[in-house]
Write a protein that holds these residues in place. Structure first.
Motif, short mmCIF file in Angstrom:
data_model
loop_
_atom_site.label_atom_id
_atom_site.label_comp_id
_atom_site.label_asym_id
_atom_site.label_seq_id
_atom_site.Cartn_x
_atom_site.Cartn_y
_atom_site.Cartn_z
N VAL A 80 0.83 -1.22 0.00
CA VAL A 80 0.00 0.00 0.00
C VAL A 80 0.86 1.26 0.00
N GLY A 81 2.18 1.12 -0.12
CA GLY A 81 3.06 2.27 -0.22
C GLY A 81 3.30 3.02 1.07
N ARG A 82 3.28 2.30 2.21
CA ARG A 82 3.45 2.97 3.50
C ARG A 82 4.63 2.41 4.30
N LEU A 83 5.48 1.63 3.68
CA LEU A 83 6.57 1.02 4.43
C LEU A 83 7.57 2.07 4.89
N TYR A 84 7.97 3.00 4.03
CA TYR A 84 8.95 4.01 4.44
C TYR A 84 8.39 5.00 5.46
N PRO A 85 7.14 5.46 5.29
CA PRO A 85 6.59 6.30 6.36
C PRO A 85 6.56 5.59 7.72
N PHE A 86 6.26 4.29 7.72
CA PHE A 86 6.26 3.54 8.99
C PHE A 86 7.68 3.45 9.54
N TYR A 87 8.66 3.28 8.67
CA TYR A 87 10.06 3.22 9.09
C TYR A 87 10.51 4.55 9.71
N ILE A 88 10.16 5.63 9.06
CA ILE A 88 10.56 6.95 9.55
C ILE A 88 9.84 7.28 10.86
N ARG A 89 8.64 6.78 11.03
CA ARG A 89 7.86 7.04 12.25
C ARG A 89 8.58 6.51 13.49
N GLU A 90 9.33 5.41 13.35
CA GLU A 90 10.10 4.81 14.44
C GLU A 90 9.23 4.52 15.67
N ASN A 91 8.11 3.89 15.41
CA ASN A 91 7.22 3.45 16.48
C ASN A 91 6.81 2.03 16.16
N PHE A 92 7.12 1.10 17.03
CA PHE A 92 6.85 -0.30 16.77
C PHE A 92 5.35 -0.63 16.74
N GLN A 93 4.51 0.21 17.37
CA GLN A 93 3.11 -0.14 17.54
C GLN A 93 2.24 0.54 16.49
N PRO A 94 1.63 -0.24 15.60
CA PRO A 94 0.77 0.35 14.56
C PRO A 94 -0.47 1.01 15.18
N LEU A 95 -1.03 1.94 14.44
CA LEU A 95 -2.32 2.48 14.84
C LEU A 95 -3.36 1.37 14.82
N ARG A 96 -4.35 1.48 15.70
CA ARG A 96 -5.39 0.45 15.76
C ARG A 96 -6.13 0.38 14.43
N ALA A 97 -6.43 1.55 13.85
CA ALA A 97 -7.11 1.57 12.55
C ALA A 97 -6.23 0.97 11.46
N GLU A 98 -4.91 1.17 11.59
CA GLU A 98 -3.97 0.62 10.62
C GLU A 98 -3.94 -0.91 10.70
N TYR A 99 -3.99 -1.43 11.91
CA TYR A 99 -4.01 -2.89 12.08
C TYR A 99 -5.30 -3.47 11.53
N ASP A 100 -6.41 -2.78 11.75
CA ASP A 100 -7.69 -3.24 11.22
C ASP A 100 -7.66 -3.25 9.70
N ALA A 101 -7.09 -2.21 9.09
CA ALA A 101 -6.98 -2.15 7.63
C ALA A 101 -6.09 -3.27 7.11
N TYR A 102 -5.01 -3.56 7.83
CA TYR A 102 -4.11 -4.66 7.45
C TYR A 102 -4.86 -6.00 7.46
N CYS A 103 -5.65 -6.25 8.50
CA CYS A 103 -6.41 -7.50 8.58
C CYS A 103 -7.43 -7.59 7.44
N ARG A 104 -8.08 -6.48 7.11
CA ARG A 104 -9.01 -6.50 5.99
C ARG A 104 -8.28 -6.81 4.69
N TRP A 105 -7.10 -6.23 4.52
CA TRP A 105 -6.27 -6.49 3.34
C TRP A 105 -5.96 -7.98 3.23
N ALA A 106 -5.56 -8.60 4.33
CA ALA A 106 -5.26 -10.03 4.32
C ALA A 106 -6.52 -10.86 4.05
N SER A 107 -7.65 -10.44 4.63
CA SER A 107 -8.88 -11.21 4.46
C SER A 107 -9.38 -11.18 3.02
N GLU A 108 -9.01 -10.16 2.26
CA GLU A 108 -9.42 -10.06 0.87
C GLU A 108 -8.52 -10.85 -0.06
#
Length: 493
Positions: A80-108
């Motif tokens: 989804v083109g967000r790997l570098y922004p996540f890297y620069i953020r330097e926070n191991f814990q994803p946003l709750r909404a981000e985790y939900d979107a990830y699970c929907r992505w996998a479920s599809e």
């Protein structure tokens, strides 16, 4: 579908069974997963914009079992083109909404998911009764003479029947409250209007709460703190007075120290599982701050928010700890909470127009298991559980099975009372799924680490105190507590 026998059928598609589907896909076993909903949804009633999950991103659906899986969180970010922004953020814990979107992505993307199927009945057959052969590939166990489970599901188009050799129950937990919020919600003996709900529905009803004169949050954990913070921050100068009452002795933070985090290790699960029921229940009560506390940063933010309100002369409401809720009714002054102080033993009452019960969730034995209830290994509830009206609990084997033979019916996040605080932990889902797939396939496809902790739990090997014989490669686990599949896997190693 009546002539087809699946190797594995999962009921419910939350993060744990979704992860199981992702890990099962490359193994050439026939797996199907059913859910009554029309698509993946995870805690949308608590999907605050800035809320994060409380575990690192490695605790995704698959990584801790298979870091090379295409269904990892990092794979999602890359696609989804967000790997570098996540890297620069330097926070191991994803946003709750981000985790939900990830699970929907996998479920599809993963195969075998069937939405809009409400499971209503499970029955046991022999393979001969089923009249069909296994649909599995090379990854399934060769046990054609074993039992088969017939699963009936209702859809918008009628009834469907599935058959499978293994079940994985991932129906999740249900909101629990010591009072009946439905009976309080909307009741109006006085001029005002009452709103009462469980925290699971908070964001869906937030506007209703903000239109009241007063709102009380009851609960002690992260959800209670997030809801309280959101109400106070949103109410501004003209919103409701917001109060917070908790039974816990204080508004305690969740503990993140690393030796404490080792209590989510397989070694501690082995140790915990080998204890008697009463000891396990006592330890879970004592360990609440380890997994049901509040993020320390959020506690400080709440204090800062109240400080700013006080500086502007605004009402800071009522914060009370060590206070238990005995009951709730509606009278002419609103919702009356009957309370007592645990420290002094004194009873008191509190009135509010809105009530949010952030009192957690509880596993329940689904009605669709009634057809095989006699084949489930039940744990007789102790006086405390029976007196509290708690549902019957499974006697869950170390490999997460609950059928009497402890081979074929697996549970996801219904074993906190037998496996400890790791049961609801997202990070342990991949390990549990590795164990389930070991039972389904008869081999250890994904390596299951048995020793990761620096510390030892219970009596260390070679200690002077007498102890029952244990498996030396799996400290704290006696053979009597391991399922046949666990013992066979150990002998194979």
């Amino acid at each position: 579908m009546s002539g087809k026998i699946h190797d594995l059928l999962g009921v419910g598609i939350g993060p744990f069974n979704l992860g199981l589907a992702c890990l099962a896909e490359p193994l050439e076993i026939d797996a199907v997963f059913l859910d009554a909903r029309e698509g993946f949804e995870w805690h949308h009633g608590l999907m605050f914009d800035d809320a994060t999950i409380q575990v690192p991103f490695l605790a995704d659906l698959v990584t801790l079992a298979d870091p090379t899986s295409p269904y990892s969180f990092l794979s999602y970010l890359k696609q989804v083109g967000r790997l570098y922004p996540f890297y620069i953020r330097e926070n191991f814990q994803p946003l709750r909404a981000e985790y939900d979107a990830y699970c929907r992505w996998a479920s599809e993307r993963v195969g075998g998911l069937r939405w809009g199927r409400q499971v209503v009945d499970v029955r046991r057959e022999t393979a001969q009764d089923a009249g069909g052969g296994s649909a599995g590939g090379n990854g399934a166990t060769d046990d054609e003479d074993g039992p088969v489970y017939r699963v009936t599901a209702i859809t918008s188009d009628g009834t469907e029947t599935y058959r499978a050799r293994h079940l994985a129950l991932g129906i999740g937990t249900t909101p629990w409250s010591p009072v009946d919020t439905d009976s309080l919600d909307g009741a109006s003996p006085h001029a005002g209007r009452q709103v009462a709900l469980h925290a699971a529905d908070y964001l869906h009803r937030r506007d209703d709460l903000l239109g009241l004169d007063s709102v009380t949050v009851v609960g002690s954990g992260q959800s209670a703190a997030e809801i309280y913070h959101d109400l106070v921050a949103t109410s501004g100068h003209s919103g409701p007075r917001v109060d917070w009452i908790t039974r816990s002795p204080r508004f305690f933070p969740m503990e993140y120290t690393r030796l404490t985090l080792e209590m989510t290790s397989p070694e501690y699960i082995d140790h915990f599982h080998g204890l008697d029921t009463g000891t396990r229940d006592r330890l879970l009560r004592e360990q609440r701050s380890l997994y049901k506390g509040i993020d320390a940063e959020l506690i400080n933010e709440i204090h800062d928010l109240l400080y700013r309100r006080s500086a502007h002369g605004l009402d800071t409401g009522l914060l009370v700890a060590a206070t238990a809720l005995d009951g709730a009714t509606v009278d002419e002054a609103g919702i009356r909470l009957d309370l007592h102080c645990n420290d002094t033993g004194r009873a008191w009452q509190h009135h509010t127009d809105g009530l949010v019960m952030a009192t957690g969730y509880s596993p329940t034995a689904p009605r669709f298991l009634d057809g095989i209830a006699s084949e489930i290994d039940w744990e007789d509830p102790g006086p405390e559980q029976a007196g509290a009206g708690r549902p019957r609990r499974y006697r869950v084997a170390r490999d997460h099975t609950i059928d009497l033979a402890h081979r074929r019916v697996h549970v996801q996040n219904a074993e906190e009372h037998t496996h400890g605080l790791s049961a609801p932990d997202l990070g342990m889902g991949a390990m549990r799924n590795s164990i389930i797939l070991r039972s389904v396939t008869g081999r250890e496809v994904y390596p299951v680490e048995s020793r990761i902790a620096f510390q030892r739990f219970g009596v260390p090997a070679g200690g002077s105190s007498p102890a029952r014989e244990t498996d030396p490669t799996r400290p704290g686990t006696s053979a009597e507590h391991r399922s046949p599949a666990d013992q066979q896997a150990q002998e194979a190693r």
